[in-house]
Design a protein around this motif. Structure first.
Motif, PDB file in Angstrom:
ATOM      1  N   ARG A 193       0.842  -1.200   0.000  1.00  0.00           N
ATOM      2  CA  ARG A 193       0.000   0.000   0.000  1.00  0.00           C
ATOM      3  C   ARG A 193       0.873   1.245   0.000  1.00  0.00           C
ATOM      4  NH1 ARG A 193      -3.676  -1.366   4.940  1.00  0.00           N
ATOM      5  NH2 ARG A 193      -2.766   0.611   5.478  1.00  0.00           N
ATOM      6  N   ARG A 194       1.860   1.298   0.891  1.00  0.00           N
ATOM      7  CA  ARG A 194       2.687   2.494   1.019  1.00  0.00           C
ATOM      8  C   ARG A 194       3.615   2.685  -0.172  1.00  0.00           C
ATOM      9  NH1 ARG A 194       5.862   3.454   6.403  1.00  0.00           N
ATOM     10  NH2 ARG A 194       3.737   3.812   7.038  1.00  0.00           N
ATOM     11  N   TYR A 195       4.317   1.651  -0.574  1.00  0.00           N
ATOM     12  CA  TYR A 195       5.322   1.801  -1.626  1.00  0.00           C
ATOM     13  C   TYR A 195       4.783   1.562  -3.026  1.00  0.00           C
ATOM     14  CZ  TYR A 195       8.564   1.993   2.229  1.00  0.00           C
ATOM     15  OH  TYR A 195       9.215   2.362   3.377  1.00  0.00           O
ATOM     16  N   GLY A 196       3.613   0.958  -3.138  1.00  0.00           N
ATOM     17  CA  GLY A 196       3.058   0.677  -4.449  1.00  0.00           C
ATOM     18  C   GLY A 196       1.764   1.389  -4.748  1.00  0.00           C
ATOM     19  N   GLY A 197       1.199   2.064  -3.728  1.00  0.00           N
ATOM     20  CA  GLY A 197      -0.032   2.805  -3.947  1.00  0.00           C
ATOM     21  C   GLY A 197      -1.251   1.921  -4.167  1.00  0.00           C
ATOM     22  N   LEU A 198      -1.188   0.659  -3.732  1.00  0.00           N
ATOM     23  CA  LEU A 198      -2.317  -0.246  -3.919  1.00  0.00           C
ATOM     24  C   LEU A 198      -3.347  -0.056  -2.814  1.00  0.00           C
ATOM     25  CD1 LEU A 198      -0.429  -3.559  -4.795  1.00  0.00           C
ATOM     26  CD2 LEU A 198      -1.316  -1.849  -6.360  1.00  0.00           C
ATOM     27  N   ALA A 199      -4.610  -0.283  -3.150  1.00  0.00           N
ATOM     28  CA  ALA A 199      -5.667  -0.266  -2.142  1.00  0.00           C
ATOM     29  C   ALA A 199      -5.460  -1.446  -1.206  1.00  0.00           C
ATOM     30  CB  ALA A 199      -7.028  -0.360  -2.813  1.00  0.00           C
ATOM     31  N   GLN A 200      -5.991  -1.374   0.015  1.00  0.00           N
ATOM     32  CA  GLN A 200      -5.769  -2.416   1.009  1.00  0.00           C
ATOM     33  C   GLN A 200      -6.177  -3.796   0.508  1.00  0.00           C
ATOM     34  OE1 GLN A 200      -7.148  -1.611   4.952  1.00  0.00           O
ATOM     35  NE2 GLN A 200      -6.861  -3.715   5.624  1.00  0.00           N
ATOM     36  N   VAL A 201      -7.363  -3.901  -0.082  1.00  0.00           N
ATOM     37  CA  VAL A 201      -7.844  -5.207  -0.557  1.00  0.00           C
ATOM     38  C   VAL A 201      -6.923  -5.750  -1.644  1.00  0.00           C
ATOM     39  CG1 VAL A 201      -9.739  -6.379  -1.744  1.00  0.00           C
ATOM     40  CG2 VAL A 201     -10.225  -4.740   0.081  1.00  0.00           C
ATOM     41  N   GLU A 202      -6.537  -4.896  -2.571  1.00  0.00           N
ATOM     42  CA  GLU A 202      -5.645  -5.319  -3.657  1.00  0.00           C
ATOM     43  C   GLU A 202      -4.270  -5.715  -3.117  1.00  0.00           C
ATOM     44  OE1 GLU A 202      -3.887  -3.734  -7.926  1.00  0.00           O
ATOM     45  OE2 GLU A 202      -4.916  -2.331  -6.617  1.00  0.00           O
ATOM     46  N   ALA A 203      -3.763  -4.947  -2.166  1.00  0.00           N
ATOM     47  CA  ALA A 203      -2.455  -5.255  -1.583  1.00  0.00           C
ATOM     48  C   ALA A 203      -2.481  -6.593  -0.863  1.00  0.00           C
ATOM     49  CB  ALA A 203      -2.036  -4.147  -0.622  1.00  0.00           C
ATOM     50  N   GLU A 204      -3.518  -6.849  -0.088  1.00  0.00           N
ATOM     51  CA  GLU A 204      -3.613  -8.104   0.653  1.00  0.00           C
ATOM     52  C   GLU A 204      -3.738  -9.307  -0.286  1.00  0.00           C
ATOM     53  OE1 GLU A 204      -6.780  -7.662   3.473  1.00  0.00           O
ATOM     54  OE2 GLU A 204      -5.634  -6.231   4.673  1.00  0.00           O
ATOM     55  N   SER A 205      -4.599  -9.205  -1.286  1.00  0.00           N
ATOM     56  CA  SER A 205      -4.772 -10.340  -2.198  1.00  0.00           C
ATOM     57  C   SER A 205      -3.512 -10.581  -3.022  1.00  0.00           C
ATOM     58  CB  SER A 205      -5.997 -10.156  -3.091  1.00  0.00           C
ATOM     59  OG  SER A 205      -5.822  -9.076  -3.973  1.00  0.00           O
ATOM     60  N   SER A 206      -2.864  -9.514  -3.437  1.00  0.00           N
ATOM     61  CA  SER A 206      -1.627  -9.655  -4.204  1.00  0.00           C
ATOM     62  C   SER A 206      -0.528 -10.270  -3.348  1.00  0.00           C
ATOM     63  CB  SER A 206      -1.185  -8.297  -4.733  1.00  0.00           C
ATOM     64  OG  SER A 206      -0.012  -8.419  -5.485  1.00  0.00           O
ATOM     65  N   ALA A 207      -0.432  -9.832  -2.103  1.00  0.00           N
ATOM     66  CA  ALA A 207       0.588 -10.371  -1.203  1.00  0.00           C
ATOM     67  C   ALA A 207       0.363 -11.860  -0.967  1.00  0.00           C
ATOM     68  CB  ALA A 207       0.577  -9.615   0.115  1.00  0.00           C
ATOM     69  N   LEU A 208      -0.870 -12.268  -0.776  1.00  0.00           N
ATOM     70  CA  LEU A 208      -1.167 -13.680  -0.545  1.00  0.00           C
ATOM     71  C   LEU A 208      -0.879 -14.534  -1.776  1.00  0.00           C
ATOM     72  CD1 LEU A 208      -4.404 -13.480   1.606  1.00  0.00           C
ATOM     73  CD2 LEU A 208      -2.123 -14.205   2.340  1.00  0.00           C
ATOM     74  N   ARG A 209      -1.086 -13.978  -2.961  1.00  0.00           N
ATOM     75  CA  ARG A 209      -0.774 -14.727  -4.184  1.00  0.00           C
ATOM     76  C   ARG A 209       0.736 -14.893  -4.349  1.00  0.00           C
ATOM     77  NH1 ARG A 209      -4.598 -11.328  -6.339  1.00  0.00           N
ATOM     78  NH2 ARG A 209      -3.032 -10.138  -7.458  1.00  0.00           N
ATOM     79  N   ARG A 210       1.496 -13.860  -3.996  1.00  0.00           N
ATOM     80  CA  ARG A 210       2.939 -13.882  -4.201  1.00  0.00           C
ATOM     81  C   ARG A 210       3.706 -14.532  -3.057  1.00  0.00           C
ATOM     82  NH1 ARG A 210       5.564 -12.502  -8.779  1.00  0.00           N
ATOM     83  NH2 ARG A 210       6.727 -10.714  -8.140  1.00  0.00           N
ATOM     84  N   TYR A 211       3.169 -14.428  -1.831  1.00  0.00           N
ATOM     85  CA  TYR A 211       3.896 -14.894  -0.651  1.00  0.00           C
ATOM     86  C   TYR A 211       2.884 -15.429   0.342  1.00  0.00           C
ATOM     87  CZ  TYR A 211       7.740 -14.918   2.721  1.00  0.00           C
ATOM     88  OH  TYR A 211       8.716 -15.296   3.594  1.00  0.00           O
ATOM     89  N   PRO A 212       2.570 -16.715   0.273  1.00  0.00           N
ATOM     90  CA  PRO A 212       1.535 -17.288   1.135  1.00  0.00           C
ATOM     91  C   PRO A 212       1.826 -17.076   2.616  1.00  0.00           C
ATOM     92  CG  PRO A 212       2.273 -18.869  -0.504  1.00  0.00           C
ATOM     93  CD  PRO A 212       3.192 -17.697  -0.581  1.00  0.00           C
ATOM     94  N   TYR A 213       0.787 -16.775   3.354  1.00  0.00           N
ATOM     95  CA  TYR A 213       0.911 -16.530   4.788  1.00  0.00           C
ATOM     96  C   TYR A 213       1.164 -17.838   5.521  1.00  0.00           C
ATOM     97  CZ  TYR A 213      -0.209 -15.302   9.573  1.00  0.00           C
ATOM     98  OH  TYR A 213      -0.150 -15.121  10.917  1.00  0.00           O
ATOM     99  N   GLU A 214       2.049 -17.792   6.485  1.00  0.00           N
ATOM    100  CA  GLU A 214       2.315 -18.942   7.329  1.00  0.00           C
ATOM    101  C   GLU A 214       1.951 -18.565   8.764  1.00  0.00           C
ATOM    102  OE1 GLU A 214       6.478 -18.966   5.840  1.00  0.00           O
ATOM    103  OE2 GLU A 214       6.176 -21.123   5.967  1.00  0.00           O
TER     104      GLU A 214
END
Length: 69
Positions: free
Chosen positions: A2-23
């Motif tokens: 969100r901070r460094y890419g300007g993504l909305a919260q929902v988009e940032a969370e879904s993108s992060a989960l696709r790229r780096y699964p939560y453990e």
């Protein structure tokens, strides 16, 4: 993302989960699944493969990011 890419919260969370699964924090060997940390994957998503050359200040996470862990 969100901070460094300007993504909305929902988009940032879904993108992060696709790229780096939560453990989960109690998961054995947490953090050993992927060699690179989440910061690296986020910068790749935001700035692309050339981010280390184009944005050398982003190669290492800032102290504020490290404090979140």
């Amino acid at each position: 993302m969100r901070r460094y890419g300007g993504l909305a919260q929902v988009e940032a969370e879904s993108s992060a989960l696709r790229r780096y699964p939560y453990e989960q924090s109690d998961e054995p060997y947490r953090g050993l699944i992927l060699h690179d940390e989440a910061w690296h994957w986020a910068m790749l998503r935001i700035h692309g493969e050339g981010y280390p050359q184009e944005h050398p200040e982003l190669v290492e996470p800032p102290a504020e990011y490290r404090e979140l862990d």
